[in-house]
Design a protein around this motif. Sequence first.
Motif, PDB file in Angstrom:
ATOM      1  N   ALA A 309       0.841  -1.198   0.000  1.00 35.38           N
ATOM      2  CA  ALA A 309       0.000   0.000   0.000  1.00 35.38           C
ATOM      3  C   ALA A 309       0.872   1.242   0.000  1.00 35.38           C
ATOM      4  CB  ALA A 309      -0.921  -0.004   1.222  1.00 35.38           C
ATOM      5  N   SER A 310       0.398   2.298  -0.648  1.00 29.25           N
ATOM      6  CA  SER A 310       1.181   3.519  -0.747  1.00 29.25           C
ATOM      7  C   SER A 310       0.271   4.715  -0.956  1.00 29.25           C
ATOM      8  CB  SER A 310       2.180   3.409  -1.902  1.00 29.25           C
ATOM      9  OG  SER A 310       2.879   4.608  -2.081  1.00 29.25           O
ATOM     10  N   ASN A 311       0.586   5.837  -0.310  1.00 25.11           N
ATOM     11  CA  ASN A 311      -0.151   7.078  -0.549  1.00 25.11           C
ATOM     12  C   ASN A 311       0.383   7.830  -1.760  1.00 25.11           C
ATOM     13  OD1 ASN A 311      -0.532   7.018   2.812  1.00 25.11           O
ATOM     14  ND2 ASN A 311      -2.290   7.723   1.617  1.00 25.11           N
ATOM     15  N   VAL A 312       1.646   7.598  -2.095  1.00 22.04           N
ATOM     16  CA  VAL A 312       2.269   8.294  -3.225  1.00 22.04           C
ATOM     17  C   VAL A 312       3.025   7.274  -4.071  1.00 22.04           C
ATOM     18  CG1 VAL A 312       3.858  10.111  -3.949  1.00 22.04           C
ATOM     19  CG2 VAL A 312       2.569  10.373  -1.822  1.00 22.04           C
ATOM     20  N   ALA A 313       2.740   7.265  -5.372  1.00 19.59           N
ATOM     21  CA  ALA A 313       3.470   6.403  -6.298  1.00 19.59           C
ATOM     22  C   ALA A 313       3.875   7.222  -7.519  1.00 19.59           C
ATOM     23  CB  ALA A 313       2.615   5.214  -6.724  1.00 19.59           C
ATOM     24  N   ILE A 314       5.092   7.021  -7.993  1.00 18.53           N
ATOM     25  CA  ILE A 314       5.608   7.703  -9.172  1.00 18.53           C
ATOM     26  C   ILE A 314       6.067   6.622 -10.151  1.00 18.53           C
ATOM     27  CG2 ILE A 314       7.204   9.437 -10.062  1.00 18.53           C
ATOM     28  CD1 ILE A 314       5.493  10.613  -7.909  1.00 18.53           C
ATOM     29  N   PHE A 315       5.231   6.310 -11.139  1.00 20.52           N
ATOM     30  CA  PHE A 315       5.544   5.236 -12.088  1.00 20.52           C
ATOM     31  C   PHE A 315       6.302   5.795 -13.293  1.00 20.52           C
ATOM     32  CE2 PHE A 315       2.031   3.218  -9.771  1.00 20.52           C
ATOM     33  CZ  PHE A 315       2.582   1.964  -9.541  1.00 20.52           C
ATOM     34  N   VAL A 316       7.490   5.227 -13.526  1.00 23.52           N
ATOM     35  CA  VAL A 316       8.408   5.670 -14.581  1.00 23.52           C
ATOM     36  C   VAL A 316       8.715   4.462 -15.460  1.00 23.52           C
ATOM     37  CG1 VAL A 316      10.718   6.604 -15.039  1.00 23.52           C
ATOM     38  CG2 VAL A 316       9.389   7.452 -13.079  1.00 23.52           C
ATOM     39  N   PRO A 317       8.845   4.650 -16.779  1.00 22.27           N
ATOM     40  CA  PRO A 317       9.236   3.513 -17.632  1.00 22.27           C
ATOM     41  C   PRO A 317      10.492   2.820 -17.103  1.00 22.27           C
ATOM     42  CG  PRO A 317       8.605   5.386 -18.988  1.00 22.27           C
ATOM     43  CD  PRO A 317       8.626   5.881 -17.569  1.00 22.27           C
ATOM     44  N   ASN A 318      10.439   1.516 -17.073  1.00 18.92           N
ATOM     45  CA  ASN A 318      11.468   0.716 -16.411  1.00 18.92           C
ATOM     46  C   ASN A 318      12.875   0.937 -16.974  1.00 18.92           C
ATOM     47  OD1 ASN A 318      11.852  -1.379 -14.344  1.00 18.92           O
ATOM     48  ND2 ASN A 318      12.550  -2.647 -16.062  1.00 18.92           N
ATOM     49  N   ASP A 319      12.965   1.299 -18.259  1.00 19.41           N
ATOM     50  CA  ASP A 319      14.278   1.486 -18.872  1.00 19.41           C
ATOM     51  C   ASP A 319      14.798   2.909 -18.717  1.00 19.41           C
ATOM     52  OD1 ASP A 319      12.108   2.136 -20.427  1.00 19.41           O
ATOM     53  OD2 ASP A 319      12.945   1.424 -22.326  1.00 19.41           O
ATOM     54  N   PHE A 320      14.127   3.720 -17.887  1.00 15.78           N
ATOM     55  CA  PHE A 320      14.568   5.089 -17.637  1.00 15.78           C
ATOM     56  C   PHE A 320      14.823   5.338 -16.150  1.00 15.78           C
ATOM     57  CE2 PHE A 320      12.677   5.712 -21.802  1.00 15.78           C
ATOM     58  CZ  PHE A 320      13.521   6.635 -22.385  1.00 15.78           C
ATOM     59  N   VAL A 321      15.220   4.315 -15.405  1.00 20.10           N
ATOM     60  CA  VAL A 321      15.478   4.484 -13.976  1.00 20.10           C
ATOM     61  C   VAL A 321      16.839   3.905 -13.622  1.00 20.10           C
ATOM     62  CG1 VAL A 321      13.021   4.428 -13.373  1.00 20.10           C
ATOM     63  CG2 VAL A 321      14.346   2.298 -13.344  1.00 20.10           C
ATOM     64  N   ARG A 322      17.361   4.365 -12.514  1.00 23.83           N
ATOM     65  CA  ARG A 322      18.625   3.853 -11.979  1.00 23.83           C
ATOM     66  C   ARG A 322      18.609   4.055 -10.474  1.00 23.83           C
ATOM     67  NH1 ARG A 322      21.819   7.874 -10.216  1.00 23.83           N
ATOM     68  NH2 ARG A 322      21.565   9.979 -11.072  1.00 23.83           N
ATOM     69  N   PRO A 323      19.458   3.339  -9.738  1.00 27.67           N
ATOM     70  CA  PRO A 323      19.560   3.582  -8.295  1.00 27.67           C
ATOM     71  C   PRO A 323      20.115   4.980  -8.043  1.00 27.67           C
ATOM     72  CG  PRO A 323      20.520   1.466  -8.896  1.00 27.67           C
ATOM     73  CD  PRO A 323      20.271   2.194 -10.178  1.00 27.67           C
ATOM     74  N   ASP A 324      19.644   5.607  -6.979  1.00 24.29           N
ATOM     75  CA  ASP A 324      20.193   6.902  -6.605  1.00 24.29           C
ATOM     76  C   ASP A 324      21.552   6.698  -5.933  1.00 24.29           C
ATOM     77  OD1 ASP A 324      20.397   9.608  -6.311  1.00 24.29           O
ATOM     78  OD2 ASP A 324      18.912   9.788  -4.716  1.00 24.29           O
ATOM     79  N   ASP A 325      22.290   7.790  -5.798  1.00 24.49           N
ATOM     80  CA  ASP A 325      23.580   7.709  -5.124  1.00 24.49           C
ATOM     81  C   ASP A 325      23.374   7.431  -3.642  1.00 24.49           C
ATOM     82  OD1 ASP A 325      24.730   8.380  -7.547  1.00 24.49           O
ATOM     83  OD2 ASP A 325      24.679  10.529  -7.103  1.00 24.49           O
ATOM     84  N   GLY A 326      24.357   6.837  -3.000  1.00 22.18           N
ATOM     85  CA  GLY A 326      24.272   6.580  -1.570  1.00 22.18           C
ATOM     86  C   GLY A 326      23.481   5.330  -1.268  1.00 22.18           C
ATOM     87  N   ASP A 327      22.921   5.289  -0.052  1.00 19.02           N
ATOM     88  CA  ASP A 327      22.231   4.086   0.417  1.00 19.02           C
ATOM     89  C   ASP A 327      20.708   4.245   0.376  1.00 19.02           C
ATOM     90  OD1 ASP A 327      21.988   5.978   2.368  1.00 19.02           O
ATOM     91  OD2 ASP A 327      22.626   4.676   4.033  1.00 19.02           O
ATOM     92  N   SER A 328      20.206   5.076  -0.527  1.00 20.28           N
ATOM     93  CA  SER A 328      18.772   5.307  -0.597  1.00 20.28           C
ATOM     94  C   SER A 328      18.049   4.057  -1.087  1.00 20.28           C
ATOM     95  CB  SER A 328      18.485   6.484  -1.540  1.00 20.28           C
ATOM     96  OG  SER A 328      18.932   6.183  -2.840  1.00 20.28           O
ATOM     97  N   ASP A 329      16.768   3.951  -0.729  1.00 21.12           N
ATOM     98  CA  ASP A 329      15.977   2.802  -1.175  1.00 21.12           C
ATOM     99  C   ASP A 329      15.007   3.192  -2.275  1.00 21.12           C
ATOM    100  OD1 ASP A 329      14.317   4.331   0.372  1.00 21.12           O
ATOM    101  OD2 ASP A 329      13.814   2.756   1.812  1.00 21.12           O
ATOM    102  N   TRP A 330      15.167   4.377  -2.872  1.00 16.24           N
ATOM    103  CA  TRP A 330      14.348   4.791  -3.998  1.00 16.24           C
ATOM    104  C   TRP A 330      15.214   4.819  -5.258  1.00 16.24           C
ATOM    105  CZ3 TRP A 330      15.455   8.236   0.094  1.00 16.24           C
ATOM    106  CH2 TRP A 330      16.415   9.211  -0.196  1.00 16.24           C
ATOM    107  N   LEU A 331      14.544   4.941  -6.410  1.00 12.36           N
ATOM    108  CA  LEU A 331      15.225   5.086  -7.688  1.00 12.36           C
ATOM    109  C   LEU A 331      15.071   6.512  -8.185  1.00 12.36           C
ATOM    110  CD1 LEU A 331      13.924   1.830  -9.441  1.00 12.36           C
ATOM    111  CD2 LEU A 331      16.074   2.116  -8.177  1.00 12.36           C
ATOM    112  N   VAL A 332      15.848   6.876  -9.204  1.00  8.87           N
ATOM    113  CA  VAL A 332      15.709   8.176  -9.854  1.00  8.87           C
ATOM    114  C   VAL A 332      15.656   7.958 -11.360  1.00  8.87           C
ATOM    115  CG1 VAL A 332      16.837   9.496  -8.019  1.00  8.87           C
ATOM    116  CG2 VAL A 332      18.220   8.520  -9.874  1.00  8.87           C
ATOM    117  N   CYS A 333      15.252   9.003 -12.087  1.00  9.02           N
ATOM    118  CA  CYS A 333      15.199   8.907 -13.536  1.00  9.02           C
ATOM    119  C   CYS A 333      16.605   8.969 -14.124  1.00  9.02           C
ATOM    120  CB  CYS A 333      14.358  10.045 -14.115  1.00  9.02           C
ATOM    121  SG  CYS A 333      12.604   9.949 -13.701  1.00  9.02           S
ATOM    122  N   SER A 334      16.795   8.252 -15.199  1.00 14.01           N
ATOM    123  CA  SER A 334      18.096   8.252 -15.869  1.00 14.01           C
ATOM    124  C   SER A 334      17.982   8.884 -17.249  1.00 14.01           C
ATOM    125  CB  SER A 334      18.620   6.823 -16.000  1.00 14.01           C
ATOM    126  OG  SER A 334      17.732   6.037 -16.764  1.00 14.01           O
TER     127      SER A 334
END
Length: 334
Positions: A309-334
């Motif tokens: 369950a989630s109050n906020v979701a940001i759906f991005v095409p799977n081939d346009f994401v990468r891990p963020d720098d550091g130890d974050s548990d989210w992704l960012v756009c590439s």
Amino acid sequence: ASYPAREIFPMRAALADQSSARDFYDGSDWAEEVARFREVLTEQADLQSVWTSVESGNMPRLLSTTVAPNEIWPLLVAVGWTFSWYGIPEVFNGMEIGLNGMCYKDEADKAKVVEAMVAKNTSQEAAEAILNACGNSRTSGSSNSGFWRQDMFIGGPMRLGSAIPSVQAWAGIRPALMEANDPHWCEDPLLDRENDVYKLVRAMIRIRQSCSALRTPQDQNATILTGQSKQLAYWKLHSDPSDASPRAVLVVLSFSASPTTYAAKYSMPSGTAFVEGQAFVDVLDPERKAVVYGTGDSKYLLVPAALSASNVAIFVPNDFVRPDDGDSDWLVCS
């Protein structure tokens, strides 16, 4: 000069359950007013210079307008919207630590707060007058604007309420003025960095920086064909051919303390060339996946059932994401 985005007001109304979340797009009065605002500001100023925040010093605290000021989900939705809209996102004084502008929870708690203030040499009359002016603007009808800007450091005299328990534990009104003493603000016990609102702000700052579409004024309503009713969904788009970040990003906001995990189906944005089978991922929770299905004008984004369950979701095409720098548990756009 900078102006508040007109969309702030229908968003606050939806978060306070005074209108439907879908009225943000479907309510004809709001839609027309917002369209006029954008047109005038585009002609006379810079649309991207507006500030986008559902809280400011000129309005009651958002949570004080809701039926449950001790629940954080309205702040989560507010942060998700703020950082996925055009303009300049603003996190107002203590929003990230759940400040709700409340001096007491109920009448029994009000009596305890008065007692505590009297024990610290505030007169009974003064204590009662202060608390009578500081109520839930939803239930009492109004609150003194002086309580809209509460202290967010341990030395402040106006440490009002918070929806974050660790911050609420320090709530209290003191008779003395603020003190310039230790601890350093980085070590202040009111700065709870482990709460979900604070963590979402951190994630959204990074995601917004990487996803150009989230920063543009190009948005399309995503029709919710199946799924829960208390949702607002919209596509954010960009059309800059020199920008390699994803052209379309789906934002889904759930206006509920307990978002459902039913399967959901959303319309695709016009003018995009996604094909059936294209995978999307929620960059805030990479375990949440979605997929395009259908052909021609009958294509949809399907989010399967039984995901977290989630109050906020940001759906991005799977081939346009990468891990963020550091130890974050989210992704960012590439």
